[in-house]
Design a protein around this motif. Structure first.
Motif, PDB file in Angstrom:
ATOM      1  N   GLY A   1      -4.074  -9.522  -5.669  1.00  0.00           N
ATOM      2  CA  GLY A   1      -3.970 -10.984  -5.685  1.00  0.00           C
ATOM      3  C   GLY A   1      -4.994 -11.603  -6.625  1.00  0.00           C
ATOM      4  N   THR A   2      -6.205 -11.065  -6.600  1.00  0.00           N
ATOM      5  CA  THR A   2      -7.290 -11.592  -7.447  1.00  0.00           C
ATOM      6  C   THR A   2      -6.942 -11.419  -8.925  1.00  0.00           C
ATOM      7  OG1 THR A   2      -8.861 -10.948  -5.738  1.00  0.00           O
ATOM      8  CG2 THR A   2      -9.769 -11.360  -7.936  1.00  0.00           C
ATOM      9  N   GLN A   3      -6.489 -10.231  -9.286  1.00  0.00           N
ATOM     10  CA  GLN A   3      -6.132  -9.977 -10.686  1.00  0.00           C
ATOM     11  C   GLN A   3      -4.885 -10.772 -11.085  1.00  0.00           C
ATOM     12  OE1 GLN A   3      -7.972  -8.320 -12.912  1.00  0.00           O
ATOM     13  NE2 GLN A   3      -9.498  -8.017 -11.315  1.00  0.00           N
TER      14      GLN A   3
ATOM     15  N   GLY B   1      -0.073  -4.613  10.999  1.00  0.00           N
ATOM     16  CA  GLY B   1      -0.377  -3.879   9.767  1.00  0.00           C
ATOM     17  C   GLY B   1       0.761  -2.989   9.317  1.00  0.00           C
ATOM     18  N   GLU B   2       1.965  -3.250   9.844  1.00  0.00           N
ATOM     19  CA  GLU B   2       3.135  -2.451   9.446  1.00  0.00           C
ATOM     20  C   GLU B   2       3.942  -3.216   8.400  1.00  0.00           C
ATOM     21  OE1 GLU B   2       5.232  -1.799  13.090  1.00  0.00           O
ATOM     22  OE2 GLU B   2       3.522  -0.782  13.998  1.00  0.00           O
ATOM     23  N   LEU B   3       4.742  -2.476   7.658  1.00  0.00           N
ATOM     24  CA  LEU B   3       5.607  -3.139   6.676  1.00  0.00           C
ATOM     25  C   LEU B   3       6.774  -3.804   7.394  1.00  0.00           C
ATOM     26  CD1 LEU B   3       5.852  -0.533   3.753  1.00  0.00           C
ATOM     27  CD2 LEU B   3       4.211  -2.402   4.081  1.00  0.00           C
TER      28      LEU B   3
ATOM     29  N   PRO C   1       7.720  -3.533  -5.184  1.00  0.00           N
ATOM     30  CA  PRO C   1       8.196  -2.819  -3.995  1.00  0.00           C
ATOM     31  C   PRO C   1       7.081  -2.025  -3.312  1.00  0.00           C
ATOM     32  CG  PRO C   1       8.766  -1.608  -5.985  1.00  0.00           C
ATOM     33  CD  PRO C   1       8.109  -2.864  -6.446  1.00  0.00           C
ATOM     34  N   ARG C   2       7.312  -1.710  -2.036  1.00  0.00           N
ATOM     35  CA  ARG C   2       6.336  -0.960  -1.255  1.00  0.00           C
ATOM     36  C   ARG C   2       6.938   0.281  -0.622  1.00  0.00           C
ATOM     37  NH1 ARG C   2       2.638  -5.623   0.038  1.00  0.00           N
ATOM     38  NH2 ARG C   2       0.925  -4.712   1.214  1.00  0.00           N
ATOM     39  N   THR C   3       8.216   0.490  -0.812  1.00  0.00           N
ATOM     40  CA  THR C   3       8.878   1.700  -0.315  1.00  0.00           C
ATOM     41  C   THR C   3       9.853   2.147  -1.411  1.00  0.00           C
ATOM     42  OG1 THR C   3      10.768   0.519   0.643  1.00  0.00           O
ATOM     43  CG2 THR C   3       8.865   0.845   2.093  1.00  0.00           C
TER      44      THR C   3
ATOM     45  N   GLN D   1      -4.225   0.582   9.897  1.00  0.00           N
ATOM     46  CA  GLN D   1      -2.767   0.750   9.900  1.00  0.00           C
ATOM     47  C   GLN D   1      -2.154   0.364   8.543  1.00  0.00           C
ATOM     48  OE1 GLN D   1      -0.586   2.262  11.863  1.00  0.00           O
ATOM     49  NE2 GLN D   1       0.923   1.649  10.291  1.00  0.00           N
ATOM     50  N   ARG D   2      -2.696  -0.669   7.908  1.00  0.00           N
ATOM     51  CA  ARG D   2      -2.189  -1.052   6.578  1.00  0.00           C
ATOM     52  C   ARG D   2      -2.427   0.078   5.568  1.00  0.00           C
ATOM     53  NH1 ARG D   2      -5.469  -6.345   5.954  1.00  0.00           N
ATOM     54  NH2 ARG D   2      -4.683  -6.410   3.817  1.00  0.00           N
ATOM     55  N   LEU D   3      -3.587   0.759   5.729  1.00  0.00           N
ATOM     56  CA  LEU D   3      -3.864   1.881   4.823  1.00  0.00           C
ATOM     57  C   LEU D   3      -2.934   3.055   5.092  1.00  0.00           C
ATOM     58  CD1 LEU D   3      -7.762   1.749   4.744  1.00  0.00           C
ATOM     59  CD2 LEU D   3      -6.241   1.550   2.765  1.00  0.00           C
TER      60      LEU D   3
HETATM   61  P1  AP5 Z   1      -7.288  -9.256  -2.981  1.00  0.00           P
HETATM   62  O1  AP5 Z   1      -7.170  -9.670  -4.410  1.00  0.00           O
HETATM   63  O2  AP5 Z   1      -6.775 -10.169  -1.931  1.00  0.00           O
HETATM   64  O3  AP5 Z   1      -6.643  -7.796  -2.804  1.00  0.00           O
HETATM   65  P2  AP5 Z   1      -5.156  -7.411  -2.548  1.00  0.00           P
HETATM   66  O4  AP5 Z   1      -4.964  -6.068  -3.202  1.00  0.00           O
HETATM   67  O5  AP5 Z   1      -4.232  -8.517  -2.981  1.00  0.00           O
HETATM   68  O6  AP5 Z   1      -5.236  -7.240  -0.975  1.00  0.00           O
HETATM   69  P3  AP5 Z   1      -4.332  -7.780   0.200  1.00  0.00           P
HETATM   70  O7  AP5 Z   1      -5.130  -7.549   1.426  1.00  0.00           O
HETATM   71  O8  AP5 Z   1      -3.822  -9.159  -0.042  1.00  0.00           O
HETATM   72  O9  AP5 Z   1      -3.148  -6.740   0.026  1.00  0.00           O
HETATM   73  P4  AP5 Z   1      -2.107  -6.271   1.015  1.00  0.00           P
HETATM   74  O10 AP5 Z   1      -1.276  -5.412   0.096  1.00  0.00           O
HETATM   75  O11 AP5 Z   1      -2.582  -5.635   2.255  1.00  0.00           O
HETATM   76  O12 AP5 Z   1      -1.476  -7.656   1.505  1.00  0.00           O
HETATM   77  P5  AP5 Z   1      -0.108  -8.405   1.234  1.00  0.00           P
HETATM   78  O13 AP5 Z   1      -0.403  -9.848   1.327  1.00  0.00           O
HETATM   79  O14 AP5 Z   1       0.625  -7.882   0.051  1.00  0.00           O
HETATM   80  O15 AP5 Z   1      -8.808  -8.895  -2.708  1.00  0.00           O
HETATM   81  C1  AP5 Z   1      -9.266  -8.522  -1.428  1.00  0.00           C
HETATM   82  C2  AP5 Z   1     -10.721  -8.988  -1.253  1.00  0.00           C
HETATM   83  O16 AP5 Z   1     -11.536  -8.274  -2.199  1.00  0.00           O
HETATM   84  C3  AP5 Z   1     -10.923 -10.480  -1.548  1.00  0.00           C
HETATM   85  O17 AP5 Z   1     -11.881 -10.983  -0.672  1.00  0.00           O
HETATM   86  C4  AP5 Z   1     -11.431 -10.497  -3.006  1.00  0.00           C
HETATM   87  O18 AP5 Z   1     -12.249 -11.601  -3.268  1.00  0.00           O
HETATM   88  C5  AP5 Z   1     -12.211  -9.188  -3.067  1.00  0.00           C
HETATM   89  N1  AP5 Z   1     -12.199  -8.593  -4.406  1.00  0.00           N
HETATM   90  C6  AP5 Z   1     -11.156  -8.542  -5.288  1.00  0.00           C
HETATM   91  N2  AP5 Z   1     -11.527  -7.879  -6.421  1.00  0.00           N
HETATM   92  C7  AP5 Z   1     -12.818  -7.492  -6.240  1.00  0.00           C
HETATM   93  C8  AP5 Z   1     -13.751  -6.773  -7.045  1.00  0.00           C
HETATM   94  N3  AP5 Z   1     -13.430  -6.314  -8.267  1.00  0.00           N
HETATM   95  N4  AP5 Z   1     -14.991  -6.540  -6.523  1.00  0.00           N
HETATM   96  C9  AP5 Z   1     -15.330  -7.007  -5.300  1.00  0.00           C
HETATM   97  N5  AP5 Z   1     -14.495  -7.705  -4.471  1.00  0.00           N
HETATM   98  C10 AP5 Z   1     -13.255  -7.941  -4.950  1.00  0.00           C
HETATM   99  O19 AP5 Z   1       0.769  -7.945   2.524  1.00  0.00           O
HETATM  100  C11 AP5 Z   1       0.414  -8.342   3.835  1.00  0.00           C
HETATM  101  C12 AP5 Z   1       1.464  -7.853   4.806  1.00  0.00           C
HETATM  102  O20 AP5 Z   1       2.742  -8.444   4.495  1.00  0.00           O
HETATM  103  C13 AP5 Z   1       1.738  -6.336   4.825  1.00  0.00           C
HETATM  104  O21 AP5 Z   1       0.836  -5.633   5.648  1.00  0.00           O
HETATM  105  C14 AP5 Z   1       3.180  -6.294   5.334  1.00  0.00           C
HETATM  106  O22 AP5 Z   1       3.220  -6.440   6.732  1.00  0.00           O
HETATM  107  C15 AP5 Z   1       3.807  -7.525   4.714  1.00  0.00           C
HETATM  108  N6  AP5 Z   1       4.449  -7.231   3.409  1.00  0.00           N
HETATM  109  C16 AP5 Z   1       4.109  -7.773   2.195  1.00  0.00           C
HETATM  110  N7  AP5 Z   1       4.910  -7.295   1.225  1.00  0.00           N
HETATM  111  C17 AP5 Z   1       5.774  -6.430   1.828  1.00  0.00           C
HETATM  112  C18 AP5 Z   1       6.824  -5.583   1.334  1.00  0.00           C
HETATM  113  N8  AP5 Z   1       7.154  -5.543   0.044  1.00  0.00           N
HETATM  114  N9  AP5 Z   1       7.486  -4.831   2.249  1.00  0.00           N
HETATM  115  C19 AP5 Z   1       7.187  -4.866   3.558  1.00  0.00           C
HETATM  116  N10 AP5 Z   1       6.185  -5.628   4.089  1.00  0.00           N
HETATM  117  C20 AP5 Z   1       5.484  -6.402   3.215  1.00  0.00           C
END
Ligand code: AP5
Length: 187
Positions: free
Chosen positions: A14-16, A56-58, A88-90, A140-142
């Protein structure tokens, strides 16, 4: 450009993505953000998704494939290109995406993996405090990432689309590495 980000929770996708959309002008499509918006709006999809996200599940493939499929058809994606962040995630999602993009005649340019060691991920997420950043949910997310998403690395290597950047270091350092991959593709 049409880009996919792959990386574990906390890798900095998200940050990038925020820096990337400013630089390249592509549309940011974050499935996590879409699901959180649906949850906050208390839609039927949002209520269903929340049950999975809080553990923490998909969420089930069909839910997310429908949402993203519709969004990809909107004209801004064709005009500007897109960055898929969290999808995609799967393998099933990747196959559905391939099908969709083949129909639209807009293939992916690159799949970018952001790689970060697990200890660092825990520290980053613990410091953030989103609803799903509790230690047991992070674990669980990991697990979901390793089991369901990591197989995509081989899937996209075989398609000659995968590039990997090291996600440790400052946000700016990582972004320079991301640019190192994307600039040559931007034309
Ligand atoms: P951030 O940029 O938020 O990292 P991220 O990789 O985007 O992490 P997320 O926790 O948002 O990813 P995720 O994949 O678990 O969540 P998502 O929303 O996709 O950075 C994280 C932290 O680190 C921040 O505080 C940032 O400031 C810091 N940081 C960044 N870069 C840094 C650096 N270089 N150095 C130091 N600190 C840094 O998904 C959430 C949930 O939604 C899933 O668990 C699932 O249930 C569902 N879901 C979403 N998409 C799907 C899908 N396609 N299929 C099924 N379920 C889905």
């Amino acid at each position: 450009m049409r880009i996919v980000f792959i990386g574990p929770p906390g890798a900095g996708k998200g940050t990038q993505a925020e820096l990337l959309i400013e630089t390249y002008g592509v549309v940011h499509l974050s499935t996590g953000d879409m699901l959180r918006a649906a949850r906050d709006a208390q839609t039927e999809v949002g209520r269903k998704a929340e049950q999975y996200m809080s553990r923490g599940e998909l969420v089930p493939d069909e839910v997310i494939v429908d949402i993203i499929g519709q969004r990809l058809e909107e004209p801004d994606c064709a005009e500007k290109g897109f960055l898929l962040d969290g999808f995609p995630r799967t393998i099933a999602q990747a196959e559905a995406l391939d099908e969709k993009l083949a129909t639209m005649e807009t293939p992916l340019d690159v799949v970018l993996e952001i790689r970060v060691p697990e200890e660092e991920l825990f520290q980053r997420l613990a410091g953030r405090g989103r609803a799903d950043d509790k230690p047991e949910v992070i674990r669980q997310r990991l697990v979901a990432y390793r089991k369901q998403t990591e197989p995509l690395l081989e899937y996209y290597t075989k398609k000659d689309l995968l590039q990997t950047v090291e996600g440790l270091g400052s946000v700016e350092d990582v972004f320079q590495r991301v640019r190192g991959v994307l600039d040559p593709l931007a034309g």
